[in-house]
Design an enzyme around this catalytic site. Sequence first.
Site, PDB file in Angstrom:
ATOM      1  N   ILE A  44      28.955  46.349  32.304  1.00  0.00           N
ATOM      2  CA  ILE A  44      30.000  47.382  32.436  1.00  0.00           C
ATOM      3  C   ILE A  44      31.357  46.687  32.541  1.00  0.00           C
ATOM      4  O   ILE A  44      31.551  45.817  33.397  1.00  0.00           O
ATOM      5  CB  ILE A  44      29.795  48.246  33.708  1.00  0.00           C
ATOM      6  CG1 ILE A  44      28.375  48.818  33.769  1.00  0.00           C
ATOM      7  CG2 ILE A  44      30.828  49.370  33.778  1.00  0.00           C
ATOM      8  CD1 ILE A  44      28.035  49.522  35.096  1.00  0.00           C
ATOM      9  N   GLY A  54      35.308  46.593  33.573  1.00  0.00           N
ATOM     10  CA  GLY A  54      36.246  47.264  34.478  1.00  0.00           C
ATOM     11  C   GLY A  54      35.574  47.901  35.677  1.00  0.00           C
ATOM     12  O   GLY A  54      35.650  49.122  35.856  1.00  0.00           O
ATOM     13  N   SER A  56      36.359  47.085  38.831  1.00  0.00           N
ATOM     14  CA  SER A  56      37.179  46.875  40.038  1.00  0.00           C
ATOM     15  C   SER A  56      37.549  48.188  40.699  1.00  0.00           C
ATOM     16  O   SER A  56      37.792  48.231  41.901  1.00  0.00           O
ATOM     17  CB  SER A  56      38.461  46.128  39.670  1.00  0.00           C
ATOM     18  OG  SER A  56      39.202  46.889  38.746  1.00  0.00           O
ATOM     19  N   GLY A  61      37.743  52.904  40.069  1.00  0.00           N
ATOM     20  CA  GLY A  61      37.525  54.090  39.259  1.00  0.00           C
ATOM     21  C   GLY A  61      36.096  54.306  38.776  1.00  0.00           C
ATOM     22  O   GLY A  61      35.120  54.003  39.465  1.00  0.00           O
ATOM     23  N   GLY A  89      34.303  52.893  36.460  1.00  0.00           N
ATOM     24  CA  GLY A  89      33.465  51.698  36.297  1.00  0.00           C
ATOM     25  C   GLY A  89      32.852  51.276  37.614  1.00  0.00           C
ATOM     26  O   GLY A  89      31.665  50.922  37.687  1.00  0.00           O
ATOM     27  N   TYR A 130      47.491  57.476  23.227  1.00  0.00           N
ATOM     28  CA  TYR A 130      46.212  57.356  23.948  1.00  0.00           C
ATOM     29  C   TYR A 130      45.125  58.145  23.213  1.00  0.00           C
ATOM     30  O   TYR A 130      44.000  57.656  23.035  1.00  0.00           O
ATOM     31  CB  TYR A 130      46.408  57.877  25.375  1.00  0.00           C
ATOM     32  CG  TYR A 130      45.172  57.878  26.245  1.00  0.00           C
ATOM     33  CD1 TYR A 130      44.551  56.694  26.615  1.00  0.00           C
ATOM     34  CD2 TYR A 130      44.647  59.070  26.726  1.00  0.00           C
ATOM     35  CE1 TYR A 130      43.422  56.702  27.436  1.00  0.00           C
ATOM     36  CE2 TYR A 130      43.531  59.088  27.553  1.00  0.00           C
ATOM     37  CZ  TYR A 130      42.917  57.896  27.905  1.00  0.00           C
ATOM     38  OH  TYR A 130      41.805  57.906  28.711  1.00  0.00           O
TER      39      TYR A 130
HETATM   40  N1  LIG Z   1      40.019  59.244  35.279  1.00  0.00           N
HETATM   41  C1  LIG Z   1      40.187  60.075  34.280  1.00  0.00           C
HETATM   42  O1  LIG Z   1      40.642  61.209  34.473  1.00  0.00           O
HETATM   43  C2  LIG Z   1      39.809  59.673  32.893  1.00  0.00           C
HETATM   44  C3  LIG Z   1      39.797  60.669  31.924  1.00  0.00           C
HETATM   45  C4  LIG Z   1      39.433  60.344  30.623  1.00  0.00           C
HETATM   46  C5  LIG Z   1      39.089  59.052  30.311  1.00  0.00           C
HETATM   47  N2  LIG Z   1      39.123  58.073  31.276  1.00  0.00           N
HETATM   48  C6  LIG Z   1      38.737  56.717  30.855  1.00  0.00           C
HETATM   49  O2  LIG Z   1      37.817  56.202  31.780  1.00  0.00           O
HETATM   50  C7  LIG Z   1      37.914  54.776  31.812  1.00  0.00           C
HETATM   51  C8  LIG Z   1      38.043  54.315  33.256  1.00  0.00           C
HETATM   52  O3  LIG Z   1      39.257  54.851  33.786  1.00  0.00           O
HETATM   53  P1  LIG Z   1      39.430  55.162  35.342  1.00  0.00           P
HETATM   54  O4  LIG Z   1      39.717  56.594  35.472  1.00  0.00           O
HETATM   55  O5  LIG Z   1      38.335  54.561  36.127  1.00  0.00           O
HETATM   56  O6  LIG Z   1      40.805  54.391  35.581  1.00  0.00           O
HETATM   57  P2  LIG Z   1      41.243  53.318  36.691  1.00  0.00           P
HETATM   58  O7  LIG Z   1      40.859  53.791  38.041  1.00  0.00           O
HETATM   59  O8  LIG Z   1      42.664  53.044  36.372  1.00  0.00           O
HETATM   60  O9  LIG Z   1      40.331  52.022  36.342  1.00  0.00           O
HETATM   61  C9  LIG Z   1      40.529  51.343  35.139  1.00  0.00           C
HETATM   62  C10 LIG Z   1      39.626  50.135  35.078  1.00  0.00           C
HETATM   63  O10 LIG Z   1      39.846  49.470  33.829  1.00  0.00           O
HETATM   64  C11 LIG Z   1      40.243  48.118  34.094  1.00  0.00           C
HETATM   65  N3  LIG Z   1      41.195  47.641  33.105  1.00  0.00           N
HETATM   66  C12 LIG Z   1      42.345  48.222  32.692  1.00  0.00           C
HETATM   67  N4  LIG Z   1      42.963  47.454  31.783  1.00  0.00           N
HETATM   68  C13 LIG Z   1      42.175  46.354  31.609  1.00  0.00           C
HETATM   69  C14 LIG Z   1      42.275  45.183  30.813  1.00  0.00           C
HETATM   70  N5  LIG Z   1      43.333  44.977  30.016  1.00  0.00           N
HETATM   71  N6  LIG Z   1      41.283  44.263  30.873  1.00  0.00           N
HETATM   72  C15 LIG Z   1      40.235  44.447  31.704  1.00  0.00           C
HETATM   73  N7  LIG Z   1      40.086  45.520  32.506  1.00  0.00           N
HETATM   74  C16 LIG Z   1      41.046  46.464  32.459  1.00  0.00           C
HETATM   75  C17 LIG Z   1      40.893  48.168  35.469  1.00  0.00           C
HETATM   76  O11 LIG Z   1      40.923  46.851  36.016  1.00  0.00           O
HETATM   77  P3  LIG Z   1      42.139  46.372  36.993  1.00  0.00           P
HETATM   78  O12 LIG Z   1      41.737  46.811  38.379  1.00  0.00           O
HETATM   79  O13 LIG Z   1      42.162  44.898  36.816  1.00  0.00           O
HETATM   80  O14 LIG Z   1      43.404  47.032  36.530  1.00  0.00           O
HETATM   81  C18 LIG Z   1      39.952  49.126  36.179  1.00  0.00           C
HETATM   82  O15 LIG Z   1      38.775  48.474  36.571  1.00  0.00           O
HETATM   83  C19 LIG Z   1      39.103  54.400  30.932  1.00  0.00           C
HETATM   84  O16 LIG Z   1      38.648  53.997  29.669  1.00  0.00           O
HETATM   85  C20 LIG Z   1      39.881  55.713  30.835  1.00  0.00           C
HETATM   86  O17 LIG Z   1      40.634  55.793  29.644  1.00  0.00           O
HETATM   87  C21 LIG Z   1      39.476  58.353  32.554  1.00  0.00           C
END
Ligand SMILES: NC(=O)c1ccc[n+]([C@@H]2O[C@H](COP(=O)([O-])OP(=O)(O)OC[C@H]3O[C@@H](n4cnc5c(N)ncnc54)[C@H](OP(=O)(O)O)[C@@H]3O)[C@@H](O)[C@H]2O)c1
Length: 274
Positions: A6, A8, A10, A12, A14, A144
């Site tokens: 998996i 990411g 750290s 959210g 993931g 996006y």
């Molecule tokens: N939450 C929502 O409402 C939502 C809705 C639709 C889709 N998504 C998708 O779900 C996925 C997870 O998002 P989330 O909501 O969990 O967001 P989040 O809380 O911001 O977590 C994002 C994760 O991705 C990692 N990441 C970001 N940029 C990276 C890079 N350049 N290289 C390696 N790791 C990176 C972050 O690591 P760091 O801690 O190092 O930054 C973090 O672990 C994403 O693909 C997002 O587009 C989320």
Amino acid sequence: MTTWLITGISRGLGKTLAQAALARGDTVVGTVRGDTTGIEHRTGTLHVLSLEIGDPHAIELVVAEAFDRVGRIDVVVNNAGYGLLGPIEFATDDELAKLFEVNVFGPFRLIRSVLPRLRAQDGGHIVNITSIAGRAPMAGSGAYAAAKSAMEGLSAALLQEVWPLGIKVTAVAPGAFRTDFLSDHSIRRSNLRSEAYAASVGPVLDRLDEHAGKQIGDPALAAAAILAAVDAPKPPLHLLLGPDALQRTREKLDAVIDEMDRWEDVTCSTNFAE
Ligand SMILES: NC(=O)c1ccc[n+]([C@@H]2O[C@H](COP(=O)([O-])OP(=O)(O)OC[C@H]3O[C@@H](n4cnc5c(N)ncnc54)[C@H](OP(=O)(O)O)[C@@H]3O)[C@@H](O)[C@H]2O)c1
């Protein structure tokens, strides 16, 4: 017991997915950019590897290390990503390049790198976390949405290529989930607000700002839903997460079918006469 890779973990989605898999005794290889995950677990096995998903040279090395550590990997989840908000007109080349490196090219390279290994082990499951923005985009999320639509299209084509090899593919499109996603720590904004887009992009960005930290989706339940899909004998190719995602997608598809019907005569008028 399932073995996962998996990206990411750290924060959210993931992180909650990794925690849910570990809680049921699975083995997780998770990637982070720093060196810790903050994940405490009494069950399961966790391997943490460092990966900047936008670094083209790092991916093959990390995938090789992951398979070396655990042998077989059943489920590969392209989760790491971030959002870019603002009118399309103001997105710079640099912002677009970074967004696509992280949200499209990185996941694409990861898929390319795991495929020979999944073929060698006679199967596996690739799960791409896309977004409702990739299926029913809104103003202010054009860049996006383009990136996430790319992953939706790739997933649909990929399944047709790999199902005879025993490899499954699922594109998971979450609605709004309460993670850091909308926080300044994650989301990027392509420009200050512009008067020209006050009527179209403005209200969408206002709504997203209001929702930050109050999103209706529970990441732990998103993780449970992904586990259910992965465990299913016939996993879905397209999985929506959240009633908000369902409603937006239904409205979008209804509008698409309605427009297709209205323009059917024109659409069908383009073949050579026999
Ligand atoms: N939450 C929502 O409402 C939502 C809705 C639709 C889709 N998504 C998708 O779900 C996925 C997870 O998002 P989330 O909501 O969990 O967001 P989040 O809380 O911001 O977590 C994002 C994760 O991705 C990692 N990441 C970001 N940029 C990276 C890079 N350049 N290289 C390696 N790791 C990176 C972050 O690591 P760091 O801690 O190092 O930054 C973090 O672990 C994403 O693909 C997002 O587009 C989320």
